[in-house]
Design an enzyme around this catalytic site. Structure first.
Site, mmCIF file in Angstrom:
data_model
loop_
_atom_site.group_PDB
_atom_site.id
_atom_site.type_symbol
_atom_site.label_atom_id
_atom_site.label_comp_id
_atom_site.label_asym_id
_atom_site.label_seq_id
_atom_site.Cartn_x
_atom_site.Cartn_y
_atom_site.Cartn_z
ATOM 1 N N SER A 137 0.853 -1.203 0.000
ATOM 2 C CA SER A 137 0.000 0.000 0.000
ATOM 3 C C SER A 137 0.883 1.245 0.000
ATOM 4 O O SER A 137 2.016 1.210 0.489
ATOM 5 C CB SER A 137 -0.856 0.003 1.272
ATOM 6 O OG SER A 137 -1.532 1.226 1.421
ATOM 7 N N TYR A 150 -1.638 -1.347 10.317
ATOM 8 C CA TYR A 150 -1.838 -1.474 8.869
ATOM 9 C C TYR A 150 -0.586 -1.017 8.112
ATOM 10 O O TYR A 150 -0.060 -1.749 7.264
ATOM 11 C CB TYR A 150 -3.065 -0.663 8.423
ATOM 12 C CG TYR A 150 -3.380 -0.838 6.958
ATOM 13 C CD1 TYR A 150 -4.001 -2.002 6.503
ATOM 14 C CD2 TYR A 150 -3.035 0.133 6.016
ATOM 15 C CE1 TYR A 150 -4.279 -2.189 5.153
ATOM 16 C CE2 TYR A 150 -3.308 -0.048 4.670
ATOM 17 C CZ TYR A 150 -3.932 -1.210 4.238
ATOM 18 O OH TYR A 150 -4.195 -1.386 2.901
HETATM 19 N N1 LIG Z 1 -8.672 -0.465 -1.629
HETATM 20 C C1 LIG Z 1 -7.640 0.293 -1.320
HETATM 21 O O1 LIG Z 1 -7.709 1.531 -1.340
HETATM 22 C C2 LIG Z 1 -6.325 -0.361 -1.003
HETATM 23 C C3 LIG Z 1 -5.187 0.460 -0.967
HETATM 24 C C4 LIG Z 1 -3.961 -0.120 -0.662
HETATM 25 C C5 LIG Z 1 -3.855 -1.471 -0.449
HETATM 26 N N2 LIG Z 1 -4.988 -2.250 -0.491
HETATM 27 C C6 LIG Z 1 -4.828 -3.673 -0.221
HETATM 28 O O2 LIG Z 1 -5.443 -4.408 -1.244
HETATM 29 C C7 LIG Z 1 -5.808 -5.691 -0.744
HETATM 30 C C8 LIG Z 1 -7.231 -5.997 -1.176
HETATM 31 O O3 LIG Z 1 -8.107 -5.132 -0.485
HETATM 32 P P1 LIG Z 1 -9.424 -4.532 -1.135
HETATM 33 O O4 LIG Z 1 -9.248 -3.078 -1.244
HETATM 34 O O5 LIG Z 1 -9.806 -5.298 -2.319
HETATM 35 O O6 LIG Z 1 -10.438 -4.765 0.088
HETATM 36 P P2 LIG Z 1 -11.706 -5.728 0.246
HETATM 37 O O7 LIG Z 1 -12.670 -5.486 -0.857
HETATM 38 O O8 LIG Z 1 -12.146 -5.557 1.647
HETATM 39 O O9 LIG Z 1 -11.097 -7.194 0.037
HETATM 40 C C9 LIG Z 1 -10.340 -7.843 1.010
HETATM 41 C C10 LIG Z 1 -10.293 -9.320 0.645
HETATM 42 O O10 LIG Z 1 -9.473 -9.998 1.587
HETATM 43 C C11 LIG Z 1 -10.152 -11.149 2.038
HETATM 44 N N3 LIG Z 1 -9.715 -11.468 3.400
HETATM 45 C C12 LIG Z 1 -9.668 -10.658 4.481
HETATM 46 N N4 LIG Z 1 -9.216 -11.333 5.537
HETATM 47 C C13 LIG Z 1 -8.965 -12.595 5.118
HETATM 48 C C14 LIG Z 1 -8.491 -13.772 5.754
HETATM 49 N N5 LIG Z 1 -8.172 -13.796 7.066
HETATM 50 N N6 LIG Z 1 -8.336 -14.885 5.022
HETATM 51 C C15 LIG Z 1 -8.647 -14.898 3.702
HETATM 52 N N7 LIG Z 1 -9.117 -13.818 3.041
HETATM 53 C C16 LIG Z 1 -9.283 -12.691 3.754
HETATM 54 C C17 LIG Z 1 -11.637 -10.796 1.965
HETATM 55 O O11 LIG Z 1 -12.427 -11.969 1.779
HETATM 56 P P3 LIG Z 1 -13.282 -12.711 2.892
HETATM 57 O O12 LIG Z 1 -13.831 -11.657 3.807
HETATM 58 O O13 LIG Z 1 -14.341 -13.417 2.103
HETATM 59 O O14 LIG Z 1 -12.339 -13.630 3.549
HETATM 60 C C18 LIG Z 1 -11.669 -9.968 0.699
HETATM 61 O O15 LIG Z 1 -11.825 -10.796 -0.423
HETATM 62 C C19 LIG Z 1 -5.599 -5.646 0.767
HETATM 63 O O16 LIG Z 1 -4.391 -6.284 1.094
HETATM 64 C C20 LIG Z 1 -5.512 -4.170 1.053
HETATM 65 O O17 LIG Z 1 -4.769 -3.888 2.207
HETATM 66 C C21 LIG Z 1 -6.209 -1.724 -0.767
#
Ligand SMILES: NC(=O)c1ccc[n+]([C@@H]2O[C@H](COP(=O)([O-])OP(=O)(O)OC[C@H]3O[C@@H](n4cnc5c(N)ncnc54)[C@H](OP(=O)(O)O)[C@@H]3O)[C@@H](O)[C@H]2O)c1
Length: 252
Positions: A137, A150
């Site tokens: 991130s 985080y």
């Molecule tokens: N969106 C942003 O602005 C942003 C920015 C920087 C980095 N990121 C990173 O991008 C990645 C994806 O996030 P996103 O933005 O797509 O958020 P999201 O829509 O909340 O997706 C998170 C995913 O992680 C899964 N997850 C969470 N805990 C888990 C666990 N213990 N075991 C297995 N799966 C798990 C969730 O699935 P289940 O709940 O079904 O398990 C979900 O599919 C993350 O690592 C996040 O930190 C996002």
């Protein structure tokens, strides 16, 4: 046919990556805790021309990660790309007197990545090819108030990749750290939603390109590269004042 394994494929960036790879005809390993939602993603992948494989998985469970990785390689014959995308946000619970909240973030976002990727490395080494991807991130370049867990989790996985890279390069294994700014997914909550966000679909298309090209560390979208540079040059006291203004009242 190429094979990609993705954690956190039930939502947001992981789901968008799964659909983008399906469009290119990949076999796609879809994992997350919510299997019912994964089944919907699998159907969408099939319609786009991919071959989906669904596995229910909590990335905090190291043994299950290993068995699911082995199962995916048995189901498809090999592995080309493994993407440790699953992650959670949230504050540290700084005044809660309970370390559970921050520890769950650290464990999911750091150990979840090593649990996911390590099981694929022997196969990639043996075949002399592959790509490991972590979704770090922009927060790994800047401390955000009350989100030390985080930010530090995202620094840790970048650092792990920086450490692995020279060794794995010898076996033609790419290590790509992707550092998104705000992308419109359910993880972005509260005041953060005021900021401009890219769509998960646009982000995924771009990530596919940089994974293919084997970038080491990729900050997305490009204006965040300037922001990171500015933050690195900004005196700490001014940065702290500014970040408090931007993210509102501290969490109590
Ligand atoms: N969106 C942003 O602005 C942003 C920015 C920087 C980095 N990121 C990173 O991008 C990645 C994806 O996030 P996103 O933005 O797509 O958020 P999201 O829509 O909340 O997706 C998170 C995913 O992680 C899964 N997850 C969470 N805990 C888990 C666990 N213990 N075991 C297995 N799966 C798990 C969730 O699935 P289940 O709940 O079904 O398990 C979900 O599919 C993350 O690592 C996040 O930190 C996002």
């Amino acid at each position: 046919m190429k094979k990609v394994f993705i954690t956190g494929a039930s939502s947001g960036i992981g789901k968008a990556l799964a659909l983008a790879y399906a469009k290119r005809g990949y076999s796609v390993g879809l994992t997350a805790r919510r299997e019912d939602i994964l089944q919907d993603v699998a159907q969408a992948c099939e319609k786009l021309g991919g071959i989906p494989f669904v596995y229910q998985l909590d990335v905090q469970d190291a043994e299950k990660c290993k068995s699911v990785a082995d199962q995916f390689m048995a189901d498809t014959g090999s592995i080309d790309i493994a993407i440790a995308n699953a992650g959670i946000g949230g504050d540290d619970g700084l005044f809660s007197g309970d370390s559970n909240q921050i520890n769950t973030i650290l464990s999911t976002n750091i150990l979840g990545v090593t649990n996911t990727l390590i099981p694929f490395i022997p196969a990639m080494k043996a075949q002399n090819s592959g790509a490991l991807v972590c979704i770090s991130s922009v927060a790994s370049f800047m401390p955000l108030p009350f989100h030390g867990g985080y930010s530090s989790s995202k620094i840790a996985i970048r650092m792990i990749f920086d450490s692995w890279r020279p060794t794995l390069q010898k076996y033609m294994i790419k290590t790509v750290s992707i550092c998104p700014g705000f992308v419109d997914t359910p993880i972005v909550k509260g005041p953060a939603r005021r900021f401009p966000m890219k769509s998960a679909e646009d982000a995924a298309e771009q990530f596919l390109k940089v994974i293919d090209l084997g970038y080491s560390t990729y900050i997305y979208p490009w204006p965040y590269r300037i922001l990171v540079l500015i933050v690195q040059l900004t005196p700490e006291r001014f940065y702290n004042w500014l970040i408090k203004k931007m993210f509102g009242k501290p969490i109590t």
